[in-house]
Write a protein that holds these residues in place. Structure first.
Motif, PDB file in Angstrom:
ATOM      1  N   ASP A   7      -3.379 -26.068   9.086  1.00 25.80           N
ATOM      2  CA  ASP A   7      -3.617 -24.941   8.780  1.00 25.80           C
ATOM      3  C   ASP A   7      -3.405 -23.960  10.072  1.00 25.80           C
ATOM      4  O   ASP A   7      -3.716 -24.409  11.128  1.00 25.80           O
ATOM      5  CB  ASP A   7      -4.799 -24.246   8.069  1.00 25.80           C
ATOM      6  CG  ASP A   7      -5.143 -24.972   6.707  1.00 25.80           C
ATOM      7  OD1 ASP A   7      -4.165 -25.240   6.093  1.00 25.80           O
ATOM      8  OD2 ASP A   7      -6.273 -24.521   6.120  1.00 25.80           O
ATOM      9  N   LYS A   8      -2.754 -22.683   9.720  1.00 24.30           N
ATOM     10  CA  LYS A   8      -2.592 -21.665  10.716  1.00 24.30           C
ATOM     11  C   LYS A   8      -3.752 -20.909  10.780  1.00 24.30           C
ATOM     12  O   LYS A   8      -4.520 -20.604  10.104  1.00 24.30           O
ATOM     13  CB  LYS A   8      -1.235 -20.858  10.322  1.00 24.30           C
ATOM     14  CG  LYS A   8      -1.085 -19.842  11.391  1.00 24.30           C
ATOM     15  CD  LYS A   8       0.176 -20.078  12.028  1.00 24.30           C
ATOM     16  CE  LYS A   8       0.522 -18.903  12.842  1.00 24.30           C
ATOM     17  NZ  LYS A   8       0.721 -19.212  14.418  1.00 24.30           N
ATOM     18  N   LEU A   9      -4.256 -20.810  12.054  1.00 23.97           N
ATOM     19  CA  LEU A   9      -5.565 -19.828  12.427  1.00 23.97           C
ATOM     20  C   LEU A   9      -5.216 -18.547  11.949  1.00 23.97           C
ATOM     21  O   LEU A   9      -4.624 -17.884  11.912  1.00 23.97           O
ATOM     22  CB  LEU A   9      -5.791 -19.815  13.992  1.00 23.97           C
ATOM     23  CG  LEU A   9      -6.924 -18.990  14.320  1.00 23.97           C
ATOM     24  CD1 LEU A   9      -8.043 -19.659  13.755  1.00 23.97           C
ATOM     25  CD2 LEU A   9      -6.847 -18.796  15.883  1.00 23.97           C
ATOM     26  N   PRO A  10      -6.321 -18.090  11.048  1.00 22.72           N
ATOM     27  CA  PRO A  10      -6.052 -16.919  10.402  1.00 22.72           C
ATOM     28  C   PRO A  10      -6.522 -15.607  11.612  1.00 22.72           C
ATOM     29  O   PRO A  10      -7.286 -15.964  12.336  1.00 22.72           O
ATOM     30  CB  PRO A  10      -6.892 -16.749   9.248  1.00 22.72           C
ATOM     31  CG  PRO A  10      -8.153 -17.706   9.682  1.00 22.72           C
ATOM     32  CD  PRO A  10      -7.215 -18.770  10.466  1.00 22.72           C
ATOM     33  N   HIS A  11      -5.790 -14.545  11.361  1.00 20.92           N
ATOM     34  CA  HIS A  11      -6.326 -13.554  12.302  1.00 20.92           C
ATOM     35  C   HIS A  11      -7.668 -12.916  12.070  1.00 20.92           C
ATOM     36  O   HIS A  11      -7.896 -12.963  10.816  1.00 20.92           O
ATOM     37  CB  HIS A  11      -5.117 -12.428  12.075  1.00 20.92           C
ATOM     38  CG  HIS A  11      -5.542 -11.142  12.988  1.00 20.92           C
ATOM     39  ND1 HIS A  11      -6.010  -9.850  12.392  1.00 20.92           N
ATOM     40  CD2 HIS A  11      -5.635 -10.925  14.324  1.00 20.92           C
ATOM     41  CE1 HIS A  11      -6.444  -9.160  13.249  1.00 20.92           C
ATOM     42  NE2 HIS A  11      -6.172  -9.566  14.327  1.00 20.92           N
ATOM     43  N   PHE A  12      -8.280 -12.850  13.052  1.00 15.54           N
ATOM     44  CA  PHE A  12      -9.744 -12.128  12.919  1.00 15.54           C
ATOM     45  C   PHE A  12     -10.145 -11.504  14.185  1.00 15.54           C
ATOM     46  O   PHE A  12      -9.605 -11.534  15.352  1.00 15.54           O
ATOM     47  CB  PHE A  12     -10.778 -13.424  12.574  1.00 15.54           C
ATOM     48  CG  PHE A  12     -11.109 -14.317  13.760  1.00 15.54           C
ATOM     49  CD1 PHE A  12     -11.850 -13.955  14.884  1.00 15.54           C
ATOM     50  CD2 PHE A  12     -10.271 -15.213  14.119  1.00 15.54           C
ATOM     51  CE1 PHE A  12     -12.089 -14.907  15.724  1.00 15.54           C
ATOM     52  CE2 PHE A  12     -10.190 -16.114  14.941  1.00 15.54           C
ATOM     53  CZ  PHE A  12     -11.316 -15.900  15.880  1.00 15.54           C
ATOM     54  N   THR A  13     -11.118 -10.452  13.931  1.00 19.88           N
ATOM     55  CA  THR A  13     -11.625  -9.604  14.887  1.00 19.88           C
ATOM     56  C   THR A  13     -13.223  -9.753  14.821  1.00 19.88           C
ATOM     57  O   THR A  13     -13.858 -10.151  13.894  1.00 19.88           O
ATOM     58  CB  THR A  13     -11.371  -8.128  14.671  1.00 19.88           C
ATOM     59  OG1 THR A  13     -11.568  -7.706  13.546  1.00 19.88           O
ATOM     60  CG2 THR A  13      -9.845  -7.901  14.889  1.00 19.88           C
TER      61      THR A  13
END
Length: 149
Positions: A7-13
Protein backbone atom coordinates in the motif's frame (compact mmCIF):
# COMPACT_ATOMS: atom_id res chain seq x y z
CA UNK A 1 -9.24 -0.92 6.43
CA UNK A 2 -5.74 -1.79 7.67
CA UNK A 3 -2.67 -0.69 5.76
CA UNK A 4 -0.80 -3.66 4.32
CA UNK A 5 2.44 -4.39 2.49
CA UNK A 6 2.34 -2.84 -0.99
CA UNK A 7 0.00 0.00 0.00
CA UNK A 8 0.95 3.63 -0.45
CA UNK A 9 1.46 5.50 2.82
CA UNK A 10 -1.56 7.77 3.32
CA UNK A 11 -1.02 11.46 3.99
CA UNK A 12 -1.44 12.41 7.66
CA UNK A 13 -0.77 15.20 10.12
CA UNK A 14 -0.36 15.23 13.90
CA UNK A 15 1.37 17.14 16.69
CA UNK A 16 4.90 16.14 17.64
CA UNK A 17 6.38 16.14 21.15
CA UNK A 18 7.28 19.83 20.81
CA UNK A 19 3.69 20.74 19.90
CA UNK A 20 4.66 21.41 16.28
CA UNK A 21 2.57 20.33 13.32
CA UNK A 22 3.98 17.21 11.67
CA UNK A 23 3.02 16.58 8.04
CA UNK A 24 3.93 13.26 6.44
CA UNK A 25 4.45 15.05 3.10
CA UNK A 26 7.64 16.56 4.59
CA UNK A 27 9.10 13.04 4.36
CA UNK A 28 8.23 12.29 0.74
CA UNK A 29 11.24 10.62 -0.86
CA UNK A 30 12.56 9.31 2.48
CA UNK A 31 12.26 5.92 4.16
CA UNK A 32 10.24 5.82 7.36
CA UNK A 33 9.82 3.47 10.29
CA UNK A 34 6.53 4.30 11.96
CA UNK A 35 5.77 2.40 15.11
CA UNK A 36 2.57 2.48 17.14
CA UNK A 37 2.87 1.66 20.81
CA UNK A 38 0.39 1.60 23.70
CA UNK A 39 1.64 4.07 26.34
CA UNK A 40 4.56 6.28 27.38
CA UNK A 41 6.51 5.24 30.48
CA UNK A 42 5.28 1.65 30.65
CA UNK A 43 7.84 -1.15 30.88
CA UNK A 44 7.62 -2.70 27.40
CA UNK A 45 7.00 0.62 25.65
CA UNK A 46 10.03 2.17 27.36
CA UNK A 47 12.20 -0.83 26.44
CA UNK A 48 11.03 -0.54 22.84
CA UNK A 49 11.65 3.22 22.66
CA UNK A 50 15.10 2.83 24.22
CA UNK A 51 15.93 0.05 21.73
CA UNK A 52 14.96 2.36 18.86
CA UNK A 53 17.10 5.07 20.53
CA UNK A 54 20.08 2.76 20.94
CA UNK A 55 19.97 1.74 17.28
CA UNK A 56 18.82 5.09 15.92
CA UNK A 57 22.13 5.68 14.12
CA UNK A 58 21.68 2.34 12.33
CA UNK A 59 18.31 3.55 11.05
CA UNK A 60 19.79 6.89 9.98
CA UNK A 61 22.68 5.13 8.23
CA UNK A 62 20.09 3.14 6.26
CA UNK A 63 18.34 6.40 5.34
CA UNK A 64 15.28 5.99 7.55
CA UNK A 65 13.57 8.29 10.02
CA UNK A 66 11.93 6.70 13.08
CA UNK A 67 8.52 7.95 14.23
CA UNK A 68 6.76 6.70 17.36
CA UNK A 69 2.98 7.12 17.73
CA UNK A 70 0.75 6.70 20.77
CA UNK A 71 -2.41 8.32 22.10
CA UNK A 72 -0.44 10.08 24.85
CA UNK A 73 -0.53 13.87 25.01
CA UNK A 74 2.16 16.19 23.66
CA UNK A 75 3.15 16.94 27.27
CA UNK A 76 3.50 13.22 28.07
CA UNK A 77 5.65 12.75 24.95
CA UNK A 78 7.86 15.69 25.97
CA UNK A 79 8.55 14.10 29.35
CA UNK A 80 9.04 10.62 27.85
CA UNK A 81 11.45 11.86 25.16
CA UNK A 82 13.40 13.96 27.65
CA UNK A 83 13.64 11.28 30.35
CA UNK A 84 14.98 8.64 27.94
CA UNK A 85 16.83 10.99 25.52
CA UNK A 86 14.81 9.83 22.53
CA UNK A 87 16.28 11.36 19.35
CA UNK A 88 13.36 10.50 17.07
CA UNK A 89 9.92 11.97 16.46
CA UNK A 90 7.01 11.14 18.76
CA UNK A 91 3.52 11.94 17.52
CA UNK A 92 0.46 12.44 19.69
CA UNK A 93 -2.59 10.57 18.44
CA UNK A 94 -4.92 11.59 21.26
CA UNK A 95 -7.97 11.46 18.97
CA UNK A 96 -6.88 8.02 17.61
CA UNK A 97 -7.20 9.24 14.01
CA UNK A 98 -3.82 7.77 13.04
CA UNK A 99 -4.65 4.39 14.60
CA UNK A 100 -7.85 4.33 12.55
CA UNK A 101 -6.07 5.50 9.38
CA UNK A 102 -3.45 2.74 9.69
CA UNK A 103 -5.91 0.15 10.96
CA UNK A 104 -4.05 -0.52 14.22
CA UNK A 105 -6.37 -2.49 16.46
CA UNK A 106 -6.13 -3.32 20.15
CA UNK A 107 -4.26 -6.34 21.49
CA UNK A 108 -5.85 -9.80 21.48
CA UNK A 109 -7.65 -9.17 24.76
CA UNK A 110 -8.84 -5.77 23.56
CA UNK A 111 -7.35 -4.07 26.60
CA UNK A 112 -4.31 -2.28 25.18
CA UNK A 113 -3.80 -0.29 21.99
CA UNK A 114 -1.87 -2.41 19.50
CA UNK A 115 1.87 -2.39 18.86
CA UNK A 116 2.53 -2.32 15.10
CA UNK A 117 5.58 -1.23 13.12
CA UNK A 118 5.50 -0.09 9.48
CA UNK A 119 8.51 0.32 7.21
CA UNK A 120 7.92 2.61 4.25
CA UNK A 121 10.36 2.93 1.36
CA UNK A 122 11.47 6.13 -0.40
CA UNK A 123 8.58 5.80 -2.85
CA UNK A 124 6.04 5.80 -0.02
CA UNK A 125 5.25 2.08 -0.37
CA UNK A 126 4.77 -0.02 2.76
CA UNK A 127 7.41 -2.78 2.85
CA UNK A 128 6.68 -4.22 6.30
CA UNK A 129 3.74 -4.43 8.68
CA UNK A 130 4.81 -6.14 11.89
CA UNK A 131 2.25 -6.69 14.64
CA UNK A 132 3.48 -8.02 17.98
CA UNK A 133 3.05 -6.98 21.59
CA UNK A 134 6.72 -7.89 22.13
CA UNK A 135 8.61 -4.60 21.88
CA UNK A 136 12.26 -5.24 21.04
CA UNK A 137 11.69 -7.56 18.07
CA UNK A 138 10.18 -4.62 16.13
CA UNK A 139 13.62 -3.00 15.87
CA UNK A 140 15.20 -6.20 14.47
CA UNK A 141 12.41 -6.70 11.90
CA UNK A 142 12.56 -3.07 10.75
CA UNK A 143 16.35 -3.13 10.33
CA UNK A 144 16.18 -6.42 8.40
CA UNK A 145 13.76 -4.94 5.88
CA UNK A 146 15.66 -1.65 5.56
CA UNK A 147 18.85 -3.56 4.75
CA UNK A 148 17.13 -5.26 1.80
CA UNK A 149 15.67 -2.04 0.35
Amino acid sequence: MAIKVGDKLPHFTALDSDGNAFDSKMYDGKSLVIYFYPKDDTRVCTEQACSFRDQYEDFKTLGAEVIGVSSDSVKSHQKFASRYRLPFILLSDSNKKLRKLFGVSNDLLGLLPGRVTYVIDKNGIVQLVFNSMSGKIHIQKALQILKTM
